[in-house]
Design an enzyme around this catalytic site. Structure first.
Site, mmCIF file in Angstrom:
data_model
loop_
_atom_site.group_PDB
_atom_site.id
_atom_site.type_symbol
_atom_site.label_atom_id
_atom_site.label_comp_id
_atom_site.label_asym_id
_atom_site.label_seq_id
_atom_site.Cartn_x
_atom_site.Cartn_y
_atom_site.Cartn_z
ATOM 1 N N ILE A 123 1.058 -1.348 0.048
ATOM 2 C CA ILE A 123 -0.035 0.171 0.283
ATOM 3 C C ILE A 123 1.003 1.160 -0.051
ATOM 4 O O ILE A 123 0.174 2.462 -0.635
ATOM 5 C CB ILE A 123 -1.000 -0.027 1.364
ATOM 6 C CG1 ILE A 123 -2.439 -1.229 1.032
ATOM 7 C CG2 ILE A 123 -1.398 1.362 1.272
ATOM 8 C CD1 ILE A 123 -3.068 -0.013 0.009
ATOM 9 N N VAL A 126 2.774 1.898 -3.252
ATOM 10 C CA VAL A 126 1.718 2.650 -4.179
ATOM 11 C C VAL A 126 0.943 3.987 -4.327
ATOM 12 O O VAL A 126 1.413 4.525 -5.263
ATOM 13 C CB VAL A 126 0.466 1.425 -4.471
ATOM 14 C CG1 VAL A 126 -1.083 1.617 -5.374
ATOM 15 C CG2 VAL A 126 0.904 0.214 -5.003
ATOM 16 N N GLU A 127 1.004 3.721 -3.200
ATOM 17 C CA GLU A 127 0.785 5.232 -2.532
ATOM 18 C C GLU A 127 1.567 5.935 -2.965
ATOM 19 O O GLU A 127 1.049 7.847 -3.647
ATOM 20 C CB GLU A 127 0.191 5.499 -1.537
ATOM 21 C CG GLU A 127 -1.471 5.124 -0.927
ATOM 22 C CD GLU A 127 -2.517 4.936 -2.137
ATOM 23 O OE1 GLU A 127 -2.030 6.603 -2.683
ATOM 24 O OE2 GLU A 127 -3.753 4.504 -2.133
ATOM 25 N N THR A 128 2.546 6.595 -2.686
ATOM 26 C CA THR A 128 3.833 7.163 -1.983
ATOM 27 C C THR A 128 5.130 6.937 -2.464
ATOM 28 O O THR A 128 6.692 7.715 -2.186
ATOM 29 C CB THR A 128 3.689 8.007 -0.961
ATOM 30 O OG1 THR A 128 4.062 6.887 -0.021
ATOM 31 C CG2 THR A 128 2.575 9.007 -0.787
ATOM 32 N N TYR A 318 -6.910 -1.742 -9.212
ATOM 33 C CA TYR A 318 -5.278 -1.181 -7.298
ATOM 34 C C TYR A 318 -5.776 -1.980 -6.629
ATOM 35 O O TYR A 318 -4.474 -2.191 -6.029
ATOM 36 C CB TYR A 318 -6.341 0.510 -6.745
ATOM 37 C CG TYR A 318 -5.156 0.664 -5.831
ATOM 38 C CD1 TYR A 318 -5.025 1.556 -5.451
ATOM 39 C CD2 TYR A 318 -6.063 -0.155 -4.470
ATOM 40 C CE1 TYR A 318 -4.028 1.923 -4.628
ATOM 41 C CE2 TYR A 318 -5.167 0.361 -3.014
ATOM 42 C CZ TYR A 318 -4.410 1.609 -3.326
ATOM 43 O OH TYR A 318 -3.268 1.790 -2.180
#
Length: 337
Positions: A123, A126-128, A318
């Site tokens: 997570i 993928v996010e940052t 996602y």
């Protein structure tokens, strides 16, 4: 010398014009009925200071590039173009390194919340990119732009603007200084304001929930988010599916809300068969997920935990990217240690 003076004068004039232009735009913005209604709601519902809120909103700037970005999210791409965005060797290697560096915190989060470390790491990857790219937009600008200039989701973003203002008070933030994504998501795990208020945890015991600067709080908060949204420890996430006939098409799940509603026998009756080892998953329900590969559609069975990942970002693409990245990182970590 004269040329430099002339250039300076032009710059000053341009700056003054921009200032006046922004002032005029702000004045017009604050006269809008929907803006006035929002301000009154904050005053009545939350006892917000009207003058201070008016001043704050005047400082915001609506941005066309925010509207352009939200109209073209990566989730609109086909699967075969979406997946490579997140499955680079560098992202996998950085994920392994992140896990090694924060192994104790990840182990504690897994123990307390029942969420495997590889999913928490994925997570954040993928996010940052593990906290390295948390967004450069002013969150206030993002939320004001989307709340008042993006009709398709105006109600949602007005709610998020409300949540952001409340969150800023609770965390003692200056709302004009918080940066995030074009959609107003913040910090290492990219929580929107309502998620920050509802799911963020103080995993360090510092007395403060800090998803912007604290990796430990971010790890704990992702795990808590999953647990609260129904993560089942040890349950399957996603299984490859084989299909025959045409009946199975009636079971294809929503691309944004793949609720696991079918048992394995029900799926079998529709011509959908899981892998041979699926007997281990009797008693679990699944959703039939369709992804667009280069060679045509491929089908997967998403379980409850797959559905939970889509609560973080409401997209089957996602959730599948997070799953695939998590497995690559897990394999790399196991090999490294």
């Amino acid at each position: 010398m004269q040329k430099n003076i002339f250039k300076s004068c032009l710059l000053i004039a341009a700056s003054c014009f921009a200032t006046v232009s922004h002032a005029e735009q702000s004045a017009a913005f604050m006269q809008r009925d929907d803006v006035k209604a929002f301000v009154q709601k904050m005053v009545t519902k939350h006892q917000y200071n009207e003058r201070q809120l008016n001043q704050l909103l005047k400082q915001s700037t609506t941005q066309e590039k925010i509207l352009t970005s939200i109209a073209k999210p990566a989730e609109k791409l086909p699967w075969h173009r979406y997946e490579p965005i997140f499955m680079s060797d560098k992202r996998i290697q950085e994920g392994v390194a992140f896990w090694k560096k924060h192994a104790k915190t990840l182990q504690r989060a897994e123990k307390e919340y029942g969420v495997p470390a590889e999913f928490i790491v994925a997570i954040l990857g993928v996010e940052t990119f593990y906290g390295k790219h948390a967004g450069q937009y002013q969150v206030l600008d993002s939320l004001v732009t989307l709340a008042f200039e993006y009709p398709p989701r105006s109600a949602f973003f007005k709610d998020e603007l409300e949540q952001f203002l409340l969150l800023s008070k609770e965390e003692k933030w200056d709302p004009t200084q918080i940066k995030g994504s074009y959609a107003g998501a913040m910090g290492n795990p990219q929580f929107i304001s309502s998620s920050y208020r509802n799911f963020a945890v103080d995993f360090t015991g510092s007395g403060k929930r800090d998803l912007i600067n604290s990796i430990d709080d971010s790890i704990g908060s992702v795990a808590n988010y999953f647990k609260v949204n129904g993560w089942q420890k040890g349950a399957p996430v996603v299984l490859k599916a084989n299909t025959t006939g045409d009946k199975f098409k009636s079971a294809i799940a929503s691309t944004s809300n793949p609720k696991p509603e079918y048992s394995l026998p029900q799926l079998a009756a529709l011509g959908i068969s899981p892998p041979r080892n699926a007997n281990a998953f009797k008693g679990h329900n699944f959703a039939l997920v369709s992804l667009e590969s280069k060679d045509g559609p491929e089908y997967w069975l998403g379980g409850q935990n797959f559905y939970v990942i889509t609560r973080y970002n409401r997209s089957n693409l996602y959730a599948m990217a997070v799953y695939n990245l998590s497995q690559k990182i897990k394999a790399g970590y196991q090999q490294a240690v």
